[in-house]
Design a protein around this motif. Structure first.
Motif, PDB file in Angstrom:
ATOM      1  N   CYS A 180       0.824  -1.218   0.000  1.00  0.00           N
ATOM      2  CA  CYS A 180       0.000   0.000   0.000  1.00  0.00           C
ATOM      3  C   CYS A 180       0.852   1.259   0.000  1.00  0.00           C
ATOM      4  O   CYS A 180       0.491   2.253  -0.637  1.00  0.00           O
ATOM      5  CB  CYS A 180      -0.949  -0.008   1.194  1.00  0.00           C
ATOM      6  SG  CYS A 180      -2.308  -1.188   1.064  1.00  0.00           S
ATOM      7  N   SER A 181       1.994   1.233   0.703  1.00  0.00           N
ATOM      8  CA  SER A 181       2.833   2.427   0.715  1.00  0.00           C
ATOM      9  C   SER A 181       3.389   2.702  -0.678  1.00  0.00           C
ATOM     10  O   SER A 181       3.426   3.856  -1.126  1.00  0.00           O
ATOM     11  CB  SER A 181       3.961   2.298   1.734  1.00  0.00           C
ATOM     12  OG  SER A 181       4.842   1.240   1.408  1.00  0.00           O
ATOM     13  N   ASP A 182       3.810   1.655  -1.397  1.00  0.00           N
ATOM     14  CA  ASP A 182       4.278   1.846  -2.774  1.00  0.00           C
ATOM     15  C   ASP A 182       3.194   2.467  -3.642  1.00  0.00           C
ATOM     16  O   ASP A 182       3.436   3.401  -4.415  1.00  0.00           O
ATOM     17  CB  ASP A 182       4.700   0.508  -3.382  1.00  0.00           C
ATOM     18  CG  ASP A 182       6.029  -0.002  -2.861  1.00  0.00           C
ATOM     19  OD1 ASP A 182       6.694   0.715  -2.088  1.00  0.00           O
ATOM     20  OD2 ASP A 182       6.405  -1.131  -3.232  1.00  0.00           O
ATOM     21  N   GLU A 183       1.978   1.932  -3.517  1.00  0.00           N
ATOM     22  CA  GLU A 183       0.882   2.391  -4.365  1.00  0.00           C
ATOM     23  C   GLU A 183       0.462   3.821  -4.019  1.00  0.00           C
ATOM     24  O   GLU A 183       0.201   4.645  -4.903  1.00  0.00           O
ATOM     25  CB  GLU A 183      -0.310   1.440  -4.228  1.00  0.00           C
ATOM     26  CG  GLU A 183      -0.048   0.033  -4.731  1.00  0.00           C
ATOM     27  CD  GLU A 183       0.256   0.011  -6.217  1.00  0.00           C
ATOM     28  OE1 GLU A 183      -0.589   0.449  -7.013  1.00  0.00           O
ATOM     29  OE2 GLU A 183       1.372  -0.433  -6.586  1.00  0.00           O
ATOM     30  N   VAL A 184       0.397   4.137  -2.738  1.00  0.00           N
ATOM     31  CA  VAL A 184      -0.010   5.475  -2.306  1.00  0.00           C
ATOM     32  C   VAL A 184       1.027   6.513  -2.741  1.00  0.00           C
ATOM     33  O   VAL A 184       0.674   7.588  -3.255  1.00  0.00           O
ATOM     34  CB  VAL A 184      -0.226   5.502  -0.778  1.00  0.00           C
ATOM     35  CG1 VAL A 184      -0.302   6.940  -0.260  1.00  0.00           C
ATOM     36  CG2 VAL A 184      -1.496   4.737  -0.413  1.00  0.00           C
ATOM     37  N   LEU A 185       2.308   6.211  -2.558  1.00  0.00           N
ATOM     38  CA  LEU A 185       3.343   7.178  -2.924  1.00  0.00           C
ATOM     39  C   LEU A 185       3.415   7.378  -4.435  1.00  0.00           C
ATOM     40  O   LEU A 185       3.694   8.483  -4.905  1.00  0.00           O
ATOM     41  CB  LEU A 185       4.692   6.730  -2.364  1.00  0.00           C
ATOM     42  CG  LEU A 185       4.803   6.837  -0.838  1.00  0.00           C
ATOM     43  CD1 LEU A 185       6.057   6.141  -0.343  1.00  0.00           C
ATOM     44  CD2 LEU A 185       4.779   8.291  -0.388  1.00  0.00           C
ATOM     45  N   HIS A 186       3.154   6.337  -5.188  1.00  0.00           N
ATOM     46  CA  HIS A 186       3.103   6.501  -6.648  1.00  0.00           C
ATOM     47  C   HIS A 186       1.957   7.415  -7.026  1.00  0.00           C
ATOM     48  O   HIS A 186       2.110   8.334  -7.839  1.00  0.00           O
ATOM     49  CB  HIS A 186       2.967   5.140  -7.328  1.00  0.00           C
ATOM     50  CG  HIS A 186       2.871   5.217  -8.816  1.00  0.00           C
ATOM     51  ND1 HIS A 186       1.673   5.093  -9.493  1.00  0.00           N
ATOM     52  CD2 HIS A 186       3.814   5.440  -9.768  1.00  0.00           C
ATOM     53  CE1 HIS A 186       1.894   5.209 -10.791  1.00  0.00           C
ATOM     54  NE2 HIS A 186       3.175   5.425 -10.991  1.00  0.00           N
ATOM     55  N   ALA A 187       0.789   7.179  -6.435  1.00  0.00           N
ATOM     56  CA  ALA A 187      -0.377   8.031  -6.745  1.00  0.00           C
ATOM     57  C   ALA A 187      -0.137   9.476  -6.310  1.00  0.00           C
ATOM     58  O   ALA A 187      -0.616  10.416  -6.953  1.00  0.00           O
ATOM     59  CB  ALA A 187      -1.623   7.474  -6.071  1.00  0.00           C
TER      60      ALA A 187
END
Length: 298
Positions: A190-197
């Motif tokens: 989730c941290s990877d996905e949130v920071l990408h967004a």
């Protein structure tokens, strides 16, 4: 590790399928998973499963006032069966750590007499035994639950609350997102996905983010996490891990094109995990250095 979306979906699945059932038996196949001894797991037998909630990445099953609290760590999972094996779960036999048999009142009496009841196994694969099971009178008696930070899906967690959390922090933003005492439920994926967004470098210092960056981060949390929860909702427990992977844009997709810009998804490796990001979207086009060989970009 199951994170907020999968654990929320598991809680929803159990609310729909298991709430109202009576715990017929709890069989411990790996004593190491039990982190408490009073009350014993046997105290759950004969009691009704009255509710299931998610607390961060913990499952909390309310059994007539007692709480079966489960954290699946990196290699744990919940495996549901409409008809569990008649034989009791035994130590040293496969990946099953704990088995819960449930009587929902709908099972044929002959099958019930054989122990062929619905229920679930808590399993753990691999050598690292980190699956944790607590039986408590109050979930706040579990130290890791008592220490949880705010839930990012709580309506009260607004952009001002996030800003207050970040202010003065010397953590890199990726580490802060994964810190369960700071923010409950967000893990590696989730941290990877949130920071990408949010178009933020994983290694930006949390306390140095500007107001516009904080707003982007809060917006990403409130868009990415609910979308992942919605994508997992209603799925059987067996499908949740694959559903999580299918919905990822950068996590676990090293070497693939970024869906936002087409650049290659890159990776930084650590001793026991890795993170994925897009240099074009998140770091001004400059690749992050691997921690094992050189310093991070900020």
């Amino acid at each position: 590790m199951p994170e907020l979306p999968e654990v929320e979906a598991l809680a929803g699945f159990l609310r729909e399928r298991a709430v109202g059932s009576v715990v017929a038996a709890v069989e411990v196949a790996a004593v190491s998973v039990l982190k408490t001894h009073d009350p014993p797991p046997s105290a759950l037998a004969g009691q009704e499963l009255t509710g299931v909630v998610r607390r961060g990445t913990w499952l909390d099953l309310d059994v007539s006032g007692l709480h079966l609290c489960v954290h699946m760590a990196r290699a744990g999972w919940l495996r549901w069966s409409e008809s569990l094996p008649a034989a009791a779960a035994r130590p040293g036999r496969g990946v099953v750590a704990l088995r819960v048999r449930l009587d929902d009142g709908a099972v044929d009496e002959r099958l019930a007499a054989q122990g062929r009841l619905p229920g679930f196994d808590l399993t753990e694969a691999g050598p690292r035994k980190e699956l944790a099971v607590h039986v408590a009178r109050d979930p706040r008696q579990v130290p890791a639950i008592a220490a949880l930070g705010p839930d990012p899906l709580d309506p009260a967690f607004d952009v001002e609350a996030l800003a207050a959390l970040l202010t003065g922090s010397r953590q890199q933003v990726e580490g802060l997102l994964r810190d369960q005492t700071a923010l409950a439920g967000v893990g590696d994926a989730c941290s990877d996905e949130v920071l990408h967004a949010a178009r933020l470098s994983p290694f930006a210092l949390a306390g140095r983010l500007g107001a516009e960056e904080v707003q982007r981060l809060w917006t990403a949390l409130r868009e990415v996490l609910p979308a992942a929860v919605a994508a997992s909702a209603g799925r059987p427990a067996a499908e949740l891990e694959d559903a999580q992977r299918a919905g990822m844009r950068v996590h676990g997709r090293t070497g693939e094109p970024c869906p936002a810009c087409g650049d290659v998804v890159r990776e930084v490796s650590f001793a026991d995990r890795s993170l994925q990001y897009c240099a074009t979207c998140q770091t001004g086009g400059v690749p992050l250095a691997d921690r094992r060989t050189s310093r991070f970009l900020r």
